[in-house]
Design a protein around this motif. Structure first.
Motif, PDB file in Angstrom:
ATOM      1  N   GLU A 138       0.856  -1.194   0.000  1.00 11.20           N
ATOM      2  CA  GLU A 138       0.000   0.000   0.000  1.00 11.20           C
ATOM      3  C   GLU A 138       0.888   1.239   0.000  1.00 11.20           C
ATOM      4  O   GLU A 138       1.913   1.266   0.676  1.00 11.20           O
ATOM      5  CB  GLU A 138      -0.884   0.025   1.251  1.00 11.20           C
ATOM      6  CG  GLU A 138      -1.912  -1.059   1.304  1.00 11.20           C
ATOM      7  CD  GLU A 138      -2.705  -1.032   2.615  1.00 11.20           C
ATOM      8  OE1 GLU A 138      -2.511  -0.089   3.409  1.00 11.20           O
ATOM      9  OE2 GLU A 138      -3.491  -1.953   2.820  1.00 11.20           O
ATOM     10  N   PRO A 139       0.522   2.262  -0.744  1.00 15.56           N
ATOM     11  CA  PRO A 139       1.326   3.486  -0.757  1.00 15.56           C
ATOM     12  C   PRO A 139       1.454   4.089   0.645  1.00 15.56           C
ATOM     13  O   PRO A 139       0.488   4.181   1.385  1.00 15.56           O
ATOM     14  CB  PRO A 139       0.537   4.422  -1.680  1.00 15.56           C
ATOM     15  CG  PRO A 139      -0.276   3.506  -2.541  1.00 15.56           C
ATOM     16  CD  PRO A 139      -0.603   2.325  -1.673  1.00 15.56           C
ATOM     17  N   GLY A 140       2.681   4.450   1.029  1.00 18.24           N
ATOM     18  CA  GLY A 140       2.942   5.054   2.339  1.00 18.24           C
ATOM     19  C   GLY A 140       3.114   4.049   3.466  1.00 18.24           C
ATOM     20  O   GLY A 140       3.336   4.450   4.604  1.00 18.24           O
ATOM     21  N   ARG A 142       4.727   1.385   6.031  1.00 15.37           N
ATOM     22  CA  ARG A 142       6.048   1.219   6.662  1.00 15.37           C
ATOM     23  C   ARG A 142       6.026  -0.070   7.472  1.00 15.37           C
ATOM     24  O   ARG A 142       5.099  -0.311   8.220  1.00 15.37           O
ATOM     25  CB  ARG A 142       6.356   2.381   7.602  1.00 15.37           C
ATOM     26  CG  ARG A 142       6.531   3.697   6.924  1.00 15.37           C
ATOM     27  CD  ARG A 142       6.713   4.799   7.967  1.00 15.37           C
ATOM     28  NE  ARG A 142       6.819   6.089   7.332  1.00 15.37           N
ATOM     29  CZ  ARG A 142       7.961   6.722   7.150  1.00 15.37           C
ATOM     30  NH1 ARG A 142       9.079   6.195   7.565  1.00 15.37           N
ATOM     31  NH2 ARG A 142       7.980   7.888   6.547  1.00 15.37           N
ATOM     32  N   VAL A 175       9.923   1.573   3.449  1.00 12.80           N
ATOM     33  CA  VAL A 175       8.923   2.620   3.248  1.00 12.80           C
ATOM     34  C   VAL A 175       8.477   2.531   1.797  1.00 12.80           C
ATOM     35  O   VAL A 175       9.270   2.709   0.878  1.00 12.80           O
ATOM     36  CB  VAL A 175       9.499   4.021   3.546  1.00 12.80           C
ATOM     37  CG1 VAL A 175       8.448   5.089   3.301  1.00 12.80           C
ATOM     38  CG2 VAL A 175      10.038   4.095   4.954  1.00 12.80           C
ATOM     39  N   ASP A 177       6.701   3.943  -1.394  1.00 15.85           N
ATOM     40  CA  ASP A 177       6.482   5.304  -1.890  1.00 15.85           C
ATOM     41  C   ASP A 177       5.016   5.690  -1.785  1.00 15.85           C
ATOM     42  O   ASP A 177       4.102   4.922  -2.157  1.00 15.85           O
ATOM     43  CB  ASP A 177       6.915   5.418  -3.356  1.00 15.85           C
ATOM     44  CG  ASP A 177       8.407   5.224  -3.536  1.00 15.85           C
ATOM     45  OD1 ASP A 177       9.143   5.493  -2.562  1.00 15.85           O
ATOM     46  OD2 ASP A 177       8.831   4.829  -4.638  1.00 15.85           O
ATOM     47  N   ALA A 178       4.766   6.893  -1.299  1.00 14.64           N
ATOM     48  CA  ALA A 178       3.398   7.360  -1.103  1.00 14.64           C
ATOM     49  C   ALA A 178       2.701   7.655  -2.436  1.00 14.64           C
ATOM     50  O   ALA A 178       1.465   7.572  -2.517  1.00 14.64           O
ATOM     51  CB  ALA A 178       3.391   8.606  -0.223  1.00 14.64           C
ATOM     52  N   TYR A 179       3.421   7.971  -3.480  1.00 14.15           N
ATOM     53  CA  TYR A 179       2.815   8.348  -4.758  1.00 14.15           C
ATOM     54  C   TYR A 179       2.914   7.249  -5.796  1.00 14.15           C
ATOM     55  O   TYR A 179       2.823   7.511  -6.993  1.00 14.15           O
ATOM     56  CB  TYR A 179       3.462   9.636  -5.280  1.00 14.15           C
ATOM     57  CG  TYR A 179       3.261  10.770  -4.314  1.00 14.15           C
ATOM     58  CD1 TYR A 179       1.995  11.321  -4.140  1.00 14.15           C
ATOM     59  CD2 TYR A 179       4.316  11.253  -3.574  1.00 14.15           C
ATOM     60  CE1 TYR A 179       1.800  12.338  -3.240  1.00 14.15           C
ATOM     61  CE2 TYR A 179       4.124  12.279  -2.670  1.00 14.15           C
ATOM     62  CZ  TYR A 179       2.864  12.814  -2.505  1.00 14.15           C
ATOM     63  OH  TYR A 179       2.661  13.832  -1.610  1.00 14.15           O
ATOM     64  N   ARG A 180       3.063   6.052  -5.329  1.00 16.66           N
ATOM     65  CA  ARG A 180       3.120   4.911  -6.228  1.00 16.66           C
ATOM     66  C   ARG A 180       1.746   4.261  -6.306  1.00 16.66           C
ATOM     67  O   ARG A 180       0.956   4.373  -5.363  1.00 16.66           O
ATOM     68  CB  ARG A 180       4.148   3.917  -5.680  1.00 16.66           C
ATOM     69  CG  ARG A 180       4.587   2.963  -6.712  1.00 16.66           C
ATOM     70  CD  ARG A 180       5.914   2.403  -6.379  1.00 16.66           C
ATOM     71  NE  ARG A 180       6.154   1.413  -7.413  1.00 16.66           N
ATOM     72  CZ  ARG A 180       7.148   0.627  -7.452  1.00 16.66           C
ATOM     73  NH1 ARG A 180       8.044   0.687  -6.524  1.00 16.66           N
ATOM     74  NH2 ARG A 180       7.289  -0.221  -8.423  1.00 16.66           N
ATOM     75  N   ASP A 182      -1.234   1.639  -6.017  1.00 22.08           N
ATOM     76  CA  ASP A 182      -1.529   0.635  -4.983  1.00 22.08           C
ATOM     77  C   ASP A 182      -1.408  -0.758  -5.588  1.00 22.08           C
ATOM     78  O   ASP A 182      -2.180  -1.121  -6.460  1.00 22.08           O
ATOM     79  CB  ASP A 182      -2.929   0.872  -4.421  1.00 22.08           C
ATOM     80  CG  ASP A 182      -3.215  -0.012  -3.222  1.00 22.08           C
ATOM     81  OD1 ASP A 182      -2.314  -0.742  -2.791  1.00 22.08           O
ATOM     82  OD2 ASP A 182      -4.340   0.047  -2.714  1.00 22.08           O
TER      83      ASP A 182
END
Length: 186
Positions: A138-140, A142, A175, A177-180, A182
């Motif tokens: 999932e984006p973001g 950790r 981590v 990537d948040a902008y990748r 899903d």
């Protein structure tokens, strides 16, 4: 009373002292003892060197084996985390992570298969069971990749079996990537 000059021009300190048979024997014992001690310092040096050198060499070998394994598990955790984070699906990521960890073990000369676990962020990889199943794409997201290995100390395996092995742990925080996109459902 002044000393009388002798033929060589020196003065005698007094009447000549005679050497008795007991004193002559002591002088020959000292000379004989010196002959018998010839070379014993070399033997003592070599003997003590061997007695002291062998434990130091073993200690260094044991420390180097543990250090090599510590480098190996740290590298394996990092490579497993990167392999998982760059995969296209979670199932493929788990397989890639295990393969990357095994490759890192092979690079460092560590025998055996690595124990790879995916724990929640902040988990202690040194704990008996840090958790598993936290891996997600999932984006973001950790989570922590934990890799564990058991190191056999050199020469102890034949004598003590598994009593003298050392467990080393490596961890790497992943981590996503948040902008990748899903990829968690794949």
């Amino acid at each position: 009373m002044t000393p009388e000059p002798t033929a060589a021009g020196t003065h005698a300190a007094g009447p000549a002292q005679a050497v008795g048979p007991a004193q002559a024997t002591d002088l020959t014992n000292v000379a004989g003892r010196a002959d018998r001690d010839q070379g014993s310092a070399m033997i003592e040096f070599v003997g003590l060197s061997i007695v002291l050198l062998i434990p130091f060499v073993y200690l260094f070998l044991a420390v180097f084996a543990v250090q090599r394994s510590a480098f190996g598990v740290t590298q394996a955790a990092r490579e497993a985390g990167r392999a998982f984070a760059t995969s296209q699906s979670e199932t493929a990521g788990l397989e890639r992570a295990r393969l990357a960890a095994q490759l890192a073990f092979t690079d460092q000369g560590i025998d055996g298969a690595p124990e790879v676990r995916f724990a929640p962020q902040g988990a202690d990889c040194g704990a008996g069971n840090p958790g598993d199943g936290a891996a997600t794409l999932e984006p973001g997201a950790r989570f922590v990749v934990c890799v564990r290995a058991h190191v056999d100390l050199p020469g102890v395996g034949a004598v003590a079996g598994g009593l003298a092995d050392v467990t080393v742990n490596g961890q790497f925080t992943v981590v996503i990537d948040a902008y990748r996109e899903d990829r968690s459902g794949l």
